[in-house]
Design an enzyme around this catalytic site. Structure first.
Site, PDB file in Angstrom:
ATOM      1  CB  SER A 151     -58.602 -11.711  25.581  1.00 22.19           C
ATOM      2  OG  SER A 151     -59.597 -10.975  26.259  1.00 22.19           O
TER       3      SER A 151
ATOM      4  CB  THR B 125     -62.247 -13.296  32.792  1.00 22.90           C
ATOM      5  OG1 THR B 125     -63.614 -12.962  32.528  1.00 22.90           O
ATOM      6  CG2 THR B 125     -61.990 -14.766  32.500  1.00 22.90           C
TER       7      THR B 125
ATOM      8  CE  LYS C  11     -63.148  -9.508  35.471  1.00 23.28           C
ATOM      9  NZ  LYS C  11     -63.914  -8.431  34.806  1.00 23.28           N
TER      10      LYS C  11
ATOM     11  CG  ASP D 263     -63.072  -4.945  34.121  1.00 25.57           C
ATOM     12  OD1 ASP D 263     -62.743  -5.221  32.958  1.00 25.57           O
ATOM     13  OD2 ASP D 263     -63.224  -5.811  35.001  1.00 25.57           O
TER      14      ASP D 263
ATOM     15  N   GLY E 149     -68.688  -8.168  40.403  1.00 25.74           N
ATOM     16  CA  GLY E 149     -67.431  -7.485  40.150  1.00 25.74           C
ATOM     17  C   GLY E 149     -67.513  -6.481  39.026  1.00 25.74           C
TER      18      GLY E 149
END
Length: 279
Positions: free
Chosen positions: A17, A62, A66, A102, A129
């Site tokens: 990221s 992450t 979450k 997501d 998740g």
């Protein structure tokens, strides 16, 4: 003042990221740094509270945080409330808004390939998740043929009851008959990150119909993807999802359109450097 945004998780050192988010920030001339914020569970509450600092724009979240962060923000966006997890925190004054990108991230590469999800029979591996976001995304596309398979079947049954869709199985031999009727197989477990493990025996993939699509949310090569390709099935890793969810987070933080193609190229180059060529 240099603005700050970062990734909260534990661990986070493997994340791509910072690479593609910083490329976007620099391309648009936004004076901000995207940072890694490794946060053990015991320090999570303090980390989330620190986002209220004047220089902080927001954060990505992450594993394993979450679902916990959803309990620590001031407000949840409807999407995050449905998923029951937060992967994006937006700072608005002194208030923290939790959202979840997501689900749209998951859908992006499937839409790009024109897959008719409303008609697909989907088998989803995992019940955490990531699986919750996949279920919300599929529901929004009109998908009604869903099997959720998990090592612990109780968790899969809980998702079936909560979302009112599909049926639950274990990751055992009973899955074989379902695979024979599967159009899209999604791995939402973490098995495969080491490049060796698989959530199901690899020879089971031979039960998939020739037209079946295999989608592993892990953004590196996995035995599941490699075997699917060897058997002639279409296979997709999670890199496009990663960048698409990050691009949506970028929009929420800065209210500007990020340079998606530039972000994707940066992520592809960083992954190749770290993991080698995929496919």
């Amino acid at each position: 003042m240099t603005l700050r945004v970062g990734l909260i998780g534990f661990p986070v050192e493997h994340s791509l990221s910072p690479v593609f988010q910083q490329v976007a920030l620099d391309a648009l001339g936004i004076p901000a740094r995207y940072e890694l914020w490794p946060t053990p569970p015991a320090e999570l509450q303090q980390r989330v509270a620190s986002l209220r600092a004047p220089s902080t724009v927001g954060a990505n979240v992450t594993v394993p945080h979450k679902e916990a962060v959803a309990q620590l923000v001031d407000e949840l966006a409807p999407r995050a409330r449905r998923v029951g997890a937060v992967n994006t925190v937006i700072v608005r004054g002194q208030r923290l808004l939790g959202d979840n990108t997501d689900a749209p991230g998951f859908l992006f590469p499937l839409r790009e390939r024109g897959l008719p999800l409303a008609d697909f029979r989907v088998t989803l591996l995992g019940a955490g998740g990531a699986a919750r976001a996949v279920i919300v995304a599929l529901l929004d596309q009109g998908c009604r043929h869903l099997t959720i398979a998990n090592r612990t079947p109780e968790r899969a049954r809980q998702l079936v009851a909560e979302f009112g869709i599909g049926h639950a199985l274990t990751l055992g031999p009973e899955l074989l008959t379902v695979l024979g009727e599967t159009d899209l197989l999604v791995n939402a477990t973490s098995l495969g990150w080491d490049g060796r493990a698989s959530p199901i025996p690899l020879d089971w993939l031979g039960q998939l119909p020739p037209h079946a699509f295999v989608y592993d949310l892990t953004y590196r090569e996995t035995p599941l993807l490699a075997t699917a390709r060897q058997l002639g099935r279409a296979a997709l890793d999670g890199l496009e999802m990663l960048v698409a969810q990050g691009a949506e987070s970028f929009r929420l933080w800065f209210e500007r359109e990020p340079p998606f193609d530039l972000m994707l190229r940066a992520a592809q180059e960083a992954r190749a450097h770290r993991f080698g060529t995929i496919g």
